[in-house]
Design a protein around this motif. Structure first.
Motif, mmCIF file in Angstrom:
data_model
loop_
_atom_site.group_PDB
_atom_site.id
_atom_site.type_symbol
_atom_site.label_atom_id
_atom_site.label_comp_id
_atom_site.label_asym_id
_atom_site.label_seq_id
_atom_site.Cartn_x
_atom_site.Cartn_y
_atom_site.Cartn_z
ATOM 1 N N ASP A 166 0.825 -1.208 0.000
ATOM 2 C CA ASP A 166 0.000 0.000 0.000
ATOM 3 C C ASP A 166 0.858 1.257 0.000
ATOM 4 O O ASP A 166 0.370 2.352 0.274
ATOM 5 N N ASP A 167 2.159 1.091 -0.297
ATOM 6 C CA ASP A 167 3.056 2.248 -0.277
ATOM 7 C C ASP A 167 3.745 2.465 -1.623
ATOM 8 O O ASP A 167 4.780 3.123 -1.701
ATOM 9 N N LEU A 168 3.160 1.923 -2.696
ATOM 10 C CA LEU A 168 3.777 2.090 -4.002
ATOM 11 C C LEU A 168 3.716 3.546 -4.456
ATOM 12 O O LEU A 168 2.786 4.284 -4.124
ATOM 13 N N VAL A 169 4.710 3.918 -5.224
ATOM 14 C CA VAL A 169 4.758 5.243 -5.835
ATOM 15 C C VAL A 169 5.011 5.062 -7.331
ATOM 16 O O VAL A 169 5.423 3.993 -7.779
ATOM 17 N N VAL A 170 4.738 6.093 -8.091
ATOM 18 C CA VAL A 170 5.190 6.171 -9.480
ATOM 19 C C VAL A 170 5.853 7.526 -9.635
ATOM 20 O O VAL A 170 5.187 8.566 -9.573
ATOM 21 N N ARG A 171 7.160 7.498 -9.791
ATOM 22 C CA ARG A 171 7.916 8.739 -9.959
ATOM 23 C C ARG A 171 8.697 8.656 -11.260
ATOM 24 O O ARG A 171 9.480 7.739 -11.470
ATOM 25 N N THR A 172 8.474 9.615 -12.106
ATOM 26 C CA THR A 172 9.194 9.665 -13.368
ATOM 27 C C THR A 172 9.130 11.081 -13.918
ATOM 28 O O THR A 172 8.414 11.939 -13.385
ATOM 29 N N GLU A 173 9.860 11.313 -14.987
ATOM 30 C CA GLU A 173 9.870 12.620 -15.639
ATOM 31 C C GLU A 173 9.839 12.435 -17.148
ATOM 32 O O GLU A 173 10.308 11.425 -17.675
ATOM 33 N N ARG A 174 9.271 13.404 -17.813
ATOM 34 C CA ARG A 174 9.289 13.474 -19.271
ATOM 35 C C ARG A 174 9.851 14.837 -19.662
ATOM 36 O O ARG A 174 9.354 15.874 -19.211
ATOM 37 N N ALA A 175 10.895 14.821 -20.479
ATOM 38 C CA ALA A 175 11.445 16.066 -21.030
ATOM 39 C C ALA A 175 10.844 16.279 -22.412
ATOM 40 O O ALA A 175 10.692 15.333 -23.186
ATOM 41 N N VAL A 176 10.502 17.529 -22.715
ATOM 42 C CA VAL A 176 9.792 17.837 -23.961
ATOM 43 C C VAL A 176 10.448 19.027 -24.661
ATOM 44 O O VAL A 176 10.779 20.026 -24.012
ATOM 45 N N TRP A 177 10.634 18.879 -25.957
ATOM 46 C CA TRP A 177 11.086 19.973 -26.819
ATOM 47 C C TRP A 177 10.059 20.150 -27.928
ATOM 48 O O TRP A 177 9.604 19.165 -28.527
ATOM 49 N N VAL A 178 9.723 21.396 -28.221
ATOM 50 C CA VAL A 178 8.844 21.697 -29.352
ATOM 51 C C VAL A 178 9.577 22.657 -30.265
ATOM 52 O O VAL A 178 10.080 23.698 -29.828
ATOM 53 N N ALA A 179 9.657 22.264 -31.543
ATOM 54 C CA ALA A 179 10.393 23.064 -32.514
ATOM 55 C C ALA A 179 9.546 23.257 -33.761
ATOM 56 O O ALA A 179 8.658 22.461 -34.060
ATOM 57 N N ARG A 180 9.845 24.321 -34.491
ATOM 58 C CA ARG A 180 9.058 24.644 -35.688
ATOM 59 C C ARG A 180 9.964 24.678 -36.931
ATOM 60 O O ARG A 180 11.110 25.146 -36.867
ATOM 61 N N ARG A 181 9.433 24.167 -38.020
ATOM 62 C CA ARG A 181 10.105 24.332 -39.310
ATOM 63 C C ARG A 181 9.694 25.679 -39.896
ATOM 64 O O ARG A 181 8.523 25.906 -40.164
ATOM 65 N N MET A 182 10.660 26.544 -40.090
ATOM 66 C CA MET A 182 10.364 27.863 -40.611
ATOM 67 C C MET A 182 10.519 27.883 -42.128
ATOM 68 O O MET A 182 11.208 27.038 -42.694
#
Length: 296
Positions: free
Chosen positions: A280-296
């Motif tokens: 009863d003590d489970l955790v979920v710890r994580t991270e997501r890194a995000v980049w957003v780029a545009r074609r000009m």
């Protein structure tokens, strides 16, 4: 597409995927991976939705490509975010694409999803000229990610967006003060896997910003999403933890101590008194890194 046509289309696509080997004898591992992907999608649905809502679109995209789509986490989040869009889901796994098609049919959006089976390390398929390309947890798997970035730049419509989402390693499931010889167990597993990934997956953990710029993109945003689910008795969390830790044990078995392997086996014994499914003590710890780029 009316209901009758959609039903026929779904049945036809199922047969097409069977013919191409969706039930190959070696598909057990793929189905195991697919379950982890589906559980990950369920648990992180809110966070994925926040990422799609954050995308700096100038107009609602009509054509979207989901590269390395897996079982469709990004595909269905993007369909929900952009109700007028059509998504082309691309993956090398026929089994994963079969699952995407099943989900699309179940959700009644089969007419808004196309599937393409392709090895993105080889010759690319014709993906049209999408307004948005999404790639999640896949770029670091590319043999030549800089070539992948250039290909995406060439594929995108002028002014189109490219979203890169990358996980920060395996999630963590045990609390820091885990009992019965487990303190530090996950960290030792992570250290072992990170050492192996440094050789097998040298692009994991890359800052993609400079490499996106080098490929001709203009960076429009970067962010990190942190996930922290604590003290959960959710069956979904338990199953996600069980399958993920099984995978970690296999990956780190040759470098863990006997004591660590014993502790891990006690956690993974679903019939035992120390099963991870009974905690009863489970955790979920994580991270997501995000980049957003545009074609000009």
């Amino acid at each position: 597409m009316n209901e009758a046509h959609a039903s026929t289309y779904c049945r036809g696509m199922t047969l097409y995927l069977h013919d191409r080997g969706a039930h190959h004898p070696d598909s057990c591992g793929v189905r195991y991976q697919a379950e982890i992907l589906d559980l990950d999608a369920e648990l992180l649905a809110e966070h994925t939705a926040s990422l799609t809502a954050w995308l700096p679109v100038k107009a609602s995209p009509r054509q979207i490509v989901d590269l390395g789509c897996g079982t469709g986490t990004g595909t269905f989040a993007l369909l929900a975010r952009f109700p007028a869009a059509h998504v082309t889901a691309v993956d090398s796994s026929v089994s994963h694409l079969h699952r995407v098609r099943e989900k699309a049919c179940e959700a009644g959006v089969a007419d808004r999803v196309s599937i393409v089976q392709a090895d993105l390390n080889a010759e690319w398929p014709d993906l049209g000229e999408p307004d948005l390309v999404w790639i999640s947890a896949a770029l670091h798997h590319m043999a030549d990610p800089d070539d992948t970035l250039r290909r995406v730049h060439e594929t995108l419509a002028p002014g189109g967006l490219f979203a890169v989402v990358e996980p920060a390693g395996f999630p963590r499931f045990l609390p820091d003060d885990a009992p019965m010889g487990q303190p530090g167990l996950e960290q030792r597993c992570h250290t072992a896997i990170d050492g192996r990934n440094a050789v097998q997956l040298p692009h994991r953990g890359t800052d993609w910003g400079p490499r996106l710029t080098a490929a001709g993109f203009i960076i429009e945003g970067e962010r990190t999403i942190s996930v922290n689910i604590e003290h959960s008795r959710s069956e979904v969390v338990g199953r996600y933890a069980l399958l993920s830790l099984r995978s970690m044990r296999r990956a780190a078995a040759d470098v863990l101590s006997v004591d660590d392997l014993t502790a891990m086996d006690q956690l993974l014994d679903i019939e035992g008194p120390h099963s991870i499914l009974g905690r009863d003590d489970l955790v979920v710890r994580t991270e997501r890194a995000v980049w957003v780029a545009r074609r000009m």
